[in-house]
Design a protein around this motif. Structure first.
Motif, PDB file in Angstrom:
ATOM      1  N   TRP A 162      -0.523  43.461  30.156  1.00 43.49           N
ATOM      2  CA  TRP A 162       0.347  42.320  29.859  1.00 43.49           C
ATOM      3  C   TRP A 162       1.740  42.900  29.624  1.00 43.49           C
ATOM      4  O   TRP A 162       1.953  43.641  28.673  1.00 43.49           O
ATOM      5  CB  TRP A 162      -0.180  41.610  28.625  1.00 43.49           C
ATOM      6  CG  TRP A 162       0.589  40.404  28.157  1.00 43.49           C
ATOM      7  CD1 TRP A 162       1.937  40.212  28.166  1.00 43.49           C
ATOM      8  CD2 TRP A 162       0.031  39.223  27.567  1.00 43.49           C
ATOM      9  NE1 TRP A 162       2.266  38.999  27.625  1.00 43.49           N
ATOM     10  CE2 TRP A 162       1.108  38.371  27.246  1.00 43.49           C
ATOM     11  CE3 TRP A 162      -1.279  38.820  27.266  1.00 43.49           C
ATOM     12  CZ2 TRP A 162       0.916  37.123  26.628  1.00 43.49           C
ATOM     13  CZ3 TRP A 162      -1.460  37.585  26.655  1.00 43.49           C
ATOM     14  CH2 TRP A 162      -0.382  36.737  26.349  1.00 43.49           C
TER      15      TRP A 162
ATOM     16  N   ASP B 284       5.215  42.294  28.447  1.00 40.14           N
ATOM     17  CA  ASP B 284       5.999  41.337  27.671  1.00 40.14           C
ATOM     18  C   ASP B 284       7.471  41.758  27.655  1.00 40.14           C
ATOM     19  O   ASP B 284       7.923  42.408  26.717  1.00 40.14           O
ATOM     20  CB  ASP B 284       5.461  41.237  26.244  1.00 40.14           C
ATOM     21  CG  ASP B 284       6.211  40.191  25.426  1.00 40.14           C
ATOM     22  OD1 ASP B 284       6.363  39.058  25.915  1.00 40.14           O
ATOM     23  OD2 ASP B 284       6.659  40.519  24.309  1.00 40.14           O
TER      24      ASP B 284
ATOM     25  N   LEU C  25      -0.375  41.115  34.109  1.00 33.97           N
ATOM     26  CA  LEU C  25      -0.183  39.769  33.578  1.00 33.97           C
ATOM     27  C   LEU C  25       1.281  39.581  33.208  1.00 33.97           C
ATOM     28  O   LEU C  25       1.846  40.365  32.441  1.00 33.97           O
ATOM     29  CB  LEU C  25      -1.071  39.546  32.355  1.00 33.97           C
ATOM     30  CG  LEU C  25      -2.553  39.928  32.497  1.00 33.97           C
ATOM     31  CD1 LEU C  25      -3.312  39.607  31.216  1.00 33.97           C
ATOM     32  CD2 LEU C  25      -3.189  39.237  33.695  1.00 33.97           C
TER      33      LEU C  25
ATOM     34  N   VAL D 295      -1.012  45.379  25.887  1.00 33.19           N
ATOM     35  CA  VAL D 295       0.227  44.600  25.869  1.00 33.19           C
ATOM     36  C   VAL D 295       1.386  45.572  25.702  1.00 33.19           C
ATOM     37  O   VAL D 295       1.507  46.232  24.666  1.00 33.19           O
ATOM     38  CB  VAL D 295       0.222  43.554  24.740  1.00 33.19           C
ATOM     39  CG1 VAL D 295       1.501  42.721  24.804  1.00 33.19           C
ATOM     40  CG2 VAL D 295      -1.009  42.655  24.849  1.00 33.19           C
TER      41      VAL D 295
END
Length: 285
Positions: A143, A145, A169, A238
């Motif tokens: 992920w 971010d 993601l 993440v």
């Protein structure tokens, strides 16, 4: 909305920054007329993009040859690209032998490696569609971010392909997309790892938890030692933005906080280097 998703605090209220600091750093028209100056040439159609780099173009030809719309190459690449050129002739896809300067203008970069291809763009999948098609058993995804540097993105894609990551993601509001620069740095990895577009963060976290994933926030300090922590079979790392880090609410929603131990001689690893370390640890768990 109550809970950790209420708002994103100002930058000075963020937790220790996750890994990374932003580094410095076939028409018959003439390619020189088509091309745009650096840093990024525009696409003539929203559904197409220009990719460059020998491995990046080879990867597109191997994975989805039907996506290739036009090819430009220098004479020095005729032998290396002979199978692709034969395919272009058979499929009536235009190609042109041009000068190095023409490729620089088309790619918006001097690092074109002798070839530029116009290809159909692959749009990211929806999270629900990706989860529905995902096999049972061990799975690893990333992920991202806020990661925004295309060279970091390309290096992450390369590592993700090497270690068998199931998907990258992308948050709902992320502007990150595959560019020519990222595809070249990925050395073919961009064709091996699908991109998945998330919805709202809280909904995405709930969907991933329901699919059996554990979410791990990667932080510079105060996380569990990556090499001393037992990692789950289904894991989402993440990774935060270069410099400013991930949203505090997202870090709070994660199940684990992991750090890479080091000497302390430098604050942290670049986000792409750190990603490779995290992926290697999961692969060899």
């Amino acid at each position: 909305m109550s809970g950790p998703w209420k708002s994103r605090p100002p930058r000075d209220g963020r937790p220790p920054s996750p890994y990374g600091a932003r580094p410095s750093h076939a028409s018959q028209a003439s390619p020189a007329d088509e091309g745009a100056a650096a840093p990024a040439p525009p696409n003539r159609r929203g559904s197409e993009q220009r990719l460059y780099g020998l491995n990046a173009v080879h990867a597109v030809f191997k994975a989805r040859p039907e996506a290739i719309r036009k090819l430009y190459l220098t004479e020095s690449r005729l032998t290396a690209l002979k199978p692709l050129l034969a395919w272009c002739v058979k499929q009536r896809v235009g190609y042109r032998v041009v000068e190095d300067a023409d490729l620089q203008k088309l790619a918006g970069s001097e690092h074109h490696e002798g070839v530029v291809a116009e290809v159909l763009r692959v749009e990211p999948q929806r999270l629900s569609d990706w989860l529905q098609a995902l096999p049972a058993g061990p799975q690893l995804a990333l992920w991202l971010d806020g990661v925004g540097n295309p060279h970091n993105f390309g290096a992450i894609l390369r590592s993700a392909a090497h270690f068998g990551v199931s998907a990258i993601l992308l948050p709902k509001q992320s502007q990150l997309a595959l560019s020519g620069a990222a595809a070249r740095v990925a050395e073919g990895g961009a064709e091996a790892v699908p991109l998945v577009r998330l919805g709202a963060d809280d909904n995405a976290v709930a969907q991933l938890h329901a699919a059996g994933f554990t979410l791990a926030a990667t932080v510079v300090r105060d996380g569990q030692d990556l090499f001393a922590t037992s990692l789950p079979q289904r894991l989402i790392y993440v990774m935060g933005a270069e410099g400013e880090g991930m949203a505090p609410a997202l870090a709070e929603a994660c199940d684990l906080r992991l750090s890479i131990p080091g000497t302390g001689a430098v604050e942290s690893l670049n986000v792409s280097a750190a990603t490779a370390v995290f992926l290697s640890r999961w692969r060899g768990r």
